[in-house]
Design a protein around this motif. Structure first.
Motif, mmCIF file in Angstrom:
data_model
loop_
_atom_site.group_PDB
_atom_site.id
_atom_site.type_symbol
_atom_site.label_atom_id
_atom_site.label_comp_id
_atom_site.label_asym_id
_atom_site.label_seq_id
_atom_site.Cartn_x
_atom_site.Cartn_y
_atom_site.Cartn_z
ATOM 1 N N SER A 123 18.571 -3.106 -1.163
ATOM 2 C CA SER A 123 18.935 -2.603 0.173
ATOM 3 C C SER A 123 20.442 -2.658 0.399
ATOM 4 C CB SER A 123 18.221 -3.412 1.252
ATOM 5 O OG SER A 123 18.698 -4.745 1.248
ATOM 6 N N ARG A 124 21.139 -3.501 -0.360
ATOM 7 C CA ARG A 124 22.595 -3.624 -0.196
ATOM 8 C C ARG A 124 23.357 -2.550 -0.991
ATOM 9 N NH1 ARG A 124 24.921 -6.742 3.412
ATOM 10 N NH2 ARG A 124 26.139 -8.129 2.091
ATOM 11 N N LEU A 125 22.583 -1.647 -1.665
ATOM 12 C CA LEU A 125 23.205 -0.563 -2.431
ATOM 13 C C LEU A 125 23.264 0.744 -1.660
ATOM 14 C CD1 LEU A 125 21.646 -1.178 -5.966
ATOM 15 C CD2 LEU A 125 24.052 -1.421 -5.323
ATOM 16 N N HIS A 170 25.127 -14.125 -7.622
ATOM 17 C CA HIS A 170 24.946 -15.574 -7.440
ATOM 18 C C HIS A 170 24.087 -15.897 -6.210
ATOM 19 C CE1 HIS A 170 28.233 -16.326 -4.272
ATOM 20 N NE2 HIS A 170 28.148 -15.030 -4.424
ATOM 21 N N HIS A 171 23.390 -14.921 -5.648
ATOM 22 C CA HIS A 171 22.518 -15.205 -4.508
ATOM 23 C C HIS A 171 21.168 -15.724 -5.013
ATOM 24 C CE1 HIS A 171 25.332 -12.312 -2.626
ATOM 25 N NE2 HIS A 171 25.099 -13.002 -1.533
ATOM 26 N N ALA A 172 20.733 -16.869 -4.481
ATOM 27 C CA ALA A 172 19.419 -17.382 -4.872
ATOM 28 C C ALA A 172 18.324 -16.401 -4.478
ATOM 29 C CB ALA A 172 19.173 -18.738 -4.227
ATOM 30 N N VAL A 204 25.051 -9.138 11.718
ATOM 31 C CA VAL A 204 25.040 -10.517 12.187
ATOM 32 C C VAL A 204 25.498 -11.462 11.081
ATOM 33 C CG1 VAL A 204 23.620 -12.343 13.175
ATOM 34 C CG2 VAL A 204 23.109 -9.951 13.705
ATOM 35 N N SER A 205 26.457 -12.317 11.409
ATOM 36 C CA SER A 205 26.895 -13.373 10.486
ATOM 37 C C SER A 205 26.406 -14.717 10.990
ATOM 38 C CB SER A 205 28.424 -13.424 10.412
ATOM 39 O OG SER A 205 28.921 -12.320 9.707
ATOM 40 N N LEU A 206 25.818 -15.500 10.099
ATOM 41 C CA LEU A 206 25.321 -16.835 10.452
ATOM 42 C C LEU A 206 25.965 -17.872 9.537
ATOM 43 C CD1 LEU A 206 21.501 -15.991 10.657
ATOM 44 C CD2 LEU A 206 22.906 -16.744 12.579
ATOM 45 N N ARG A 207 26.335 -19.012 10.091
ATOM 46 C CA ARG A 207 26.858 -20.114 9.289
ATOM 47 C C ARG A 207 26.222 -21.405 9.767
ATOM 48 N NH1 ARG A 207 28.400 -16.068 7.339
ATOM 49 N NH2 ARG A 207 30.521 -15.477 6.708
ATOM 50 N N SER A 208 26.081 -22.384 8.845
ATOM 51 C CA SER A 208 25.579 -23.704 9.213
ATOM 52 C C SER A 208 26.465 -24.754 8.580
ATOM 53 C CB SER A 208 24.143 -23.883 8.714
ATOM 54 O OG SER A 208 23.812 -25.255 8.675
ATOM 55 N N GLY A 213 17.307 -9.920 6.477
ATOM 56 C CA GLY A 213 18.554 -9.977 5.719
ATOM 57 C C GLY A 213 18.469 -10.955 4.567
ATOM 58 N N GLY A 214 19.584 -11.620 4.273
ATOM 59 C CA GLY A 214 19.611 -12.562 3.155
ATOM 60 C C GLY A 214 20.892 -13.359 3.158
ATOM 61 N N GLY A 215 21.182 -13.971 2.021
ATOM 62 C CA GLY A 215 22.418 -14.735 1.895
ATOM 63 C C GLY A 215 22.189 -16.080 1.266
ATOM 64 N N HIS A 216 23.076 -17.015 1.598
ATOM 65 C CA HIS A 216 23.026 -18.357 1.046
ATOM 66 C C HIS A 216 22.553 -19.330 2.117
ATOM 67 C CE1 HIS A 216 25.324 -16.699 -2.275
ATOM 68 N NE2 HIS A 216 26.165 -16.196 -1.390
ATOM 69 N N ARG A 217 22.299 -20.568 1.716
ATOM 70 C CA ARG A 217 21.762 -21.559 2.631
ATOM 71 C C ARG A 217 22.639 -21.750 3.878
ATOM 72 N NH1 ARG A 217 20.270 -27.785 1.125
ATOM 73 N NH2 ARG A 217 18.754 -27.027 -0.339
ATOM 74 N N ALA A 223 25.438 -19.740 4.637
ATOM 75 C CA ALA A 223 26.158 -18.510 5.034
ATOM 76 C C ALA A 223 25.233 -17.335 4.771
ATOM 77 C CB ALA A 223 27.447 -18.345 4.241
ATOM 78 N N ALA A 224 24.795 -16.686 5.825
ATOM 79 C CA ALA A 224 23.810 -15.618 5.645
ATOM 80 C C ALA A 224 24.025 -14.546 6.703
ATOM 81 C CB ALA A 224 22.398 -16.186 5.725
ATOM 82 N N GLY A 225 23.284 -13.445 6.574
ATOM 83 C CA GLY A 225 23.451 -12.364 7.530
ATOM 84 C C GLY A 225 22.272 -11.417 7.521
ATOM 85 N N PHE A 226 22.207 -10.568 8.539
ATOM 86 C CA PHE A 226 21.175 -9.541 8.613
ATOM 87 C C PHE A 226 21.632 -8.448 9.573
ATOM 88 C CE2 PHE A 226 19.306 -10.296 12.834
ATOM 89 C CZ PHE A 226 19.802 -11.563 13.132
#
Ligand code: AMP
Ligand code: MN
Ligand code: MN
Length: 345
Positions: free
Chosen positions: A109-111, A129-131, A293-297, A312-316, A318-321
């Motif tokens: 979907s990111r293509l 490097h995305h899990a 949307v950008s999310l951070r923890s 969406g997706g991302g890392h633990r 830092a993620a987004g949708f």
């Protein structure tokens, strides 16, 4: 380590590295190679793609293009990168290359519209490097322990026998410093600093690079950030009492300050410093009723779970949708997912 999701891929196997090396080495002299990074490219997407592209050029690949979905504008902070001459708009990209290589792309979907190249290309190689990577290539070099896709790109260049030079290093350094937040995030392992040392040994200037990519923005963007930060809301009770801070920016805000959308990428960094909130969020309008949307923890919440639950997706941490509706509706949905994404401890 970035993610610990069940079933997350491990580092690439020896067989996967060998297959990737063979895919490049066995290319005929006149082969067309197309490099693609994710939509709205960041420093890791562009840096790993262009750095690897320069490496392929050193190997003698002559028919080489790099591209990404959407408008072909490179964000201003990256407009000095070596290898930009490889870039073509998506519509000009080879329709049926012998090899396609994807960089920092966690899922098809990111293509965007370039997803058709996965079917029309002779072979597809994925460096990421995305899990959460869905392993959509024929050959997948996915290392969820890598701090950036550029770590994987350097590993493949090394196995291909391409020595680092200052141009390749500048690209890979931009990628590495972007995804580690200037070597501040948890993923900044000894191996990251060892790679940075190899890159710096080519003579690149870290102060100059950092100033260009982190510390320079137009005055209009400074004013726009002021407005957006001024209306940030703190919700101490959200995320099981760990706290949420969030703000938004609209297309009208961008227009009033005469700014392009990419300037908002850095806004999350000015919001996530809030001491009273573990989770931070920026909701950026991209069209009527559509928000990036950008999310951070800071560590209490797995925001990739929230992002995945919302498409969406991302890392633990830092993620987004992409969110739909009003900004308030988008944040309502995030709030509802936060409690279920709390980490133990
Ligand atoms: P950003 O907030 O845009 O800097 O993105 C943070 C992380 O979330 C990056 O690793 C992105 O790959 C991922 N991400 C952001 N937006 C999306 C999306 N719409 N779909 C999948 N992953 C995303
Ligand atoms: Mn990226
Ligand atoms: Mn990345």
């Amino acid at each position: 380590m970035t993610d610990a999701a069940a079933g997350a891929p491990e580092a690439p196997t020896g067989g996967e590295w060998a297959a990737a090396v063979a895919a490049v080495r066995q290319l005929p002299a006149d082969a067309r190679v197309l490099l693609i990074c994710h939509v709205n490219p960041d420093g890791d997407a562009l840096g790993s793609m262009l750095g690897f592209g320069l490496g392929l050029r050193r190997l003698g690949v002559r028919q080489l293009q790099a591209t990404f979905p959407g408008p072909p504008e490179v964000p201003e902070p990256f407009r000095w990168l070596p290898g930009l001459d490889l870039l073509v708009p998506q519509d000009a990209a080879y329709p049926d290359p012998e090899l396609v290589i994807c960089f920092d792309v966690a899922s098809e979907s990111r293509l965007g519209d370039l997803v058709d190249r996965l079917g029309s290309a002779g072979a597809a190689l994925v460096l990421d490097h995305h899990a959460s990577n869905t392993r959509f290539g024929g050959i997948n070099l996915v290392d969820p322990h890598a701090a950036a896709t550029s770590v994987v790109a350097e590993g493949l260049l090394d196995r291909l026998g391409v020595p680092l030079d200052a141009e390749i290093a500048a690209c890979l350094y931009v990628a590495l410093s972007t995804d580690t937040g200037s070597f501040r995030f948890e993923a900044t392992t000894p191996a990251v600093h060892e790679m940075a040392a190899r890159l710096l040994a080519t003579g690149i200037r870290p102060g100059e690079i950092s100033q260009r990519i982190f510390d320079t923005r137009p005055f209009g963007a400074v004013r726009l950030f002021g407005e957006a930060i001024g209306r940030a809301r703190l919700e101490p009770g959200a995320a099981g009492g760990r706290g949420l801070v969030w703000t938004y920016a609209t297309l009208d805000d961008l227009a009033r300050h005469d700014q392009p959308p990419y300037v908002l990428e850095a806004l999350i960094d000015s919001v996530r410093c809030t001491a009273e909130a573990d989770v931070s969020c920026v909701v950026k309008q991209v069209a009527a009723g559509e928000w990036a949307v950008s999310l951070r923890s800071k560590g209490a919440v797995d925001v990739s779970r929230v992002a995945v639950a919302l498409g969406g997706g991302g890392h633990r941490f830092a993620a987004g949708f992409t969110g739909r509706g009003s900004a308030d509706e988008v944040v309502d949905r995030i709030r509802a997912e936060l409690d279920g994404a709390l980490l133990a401890g």
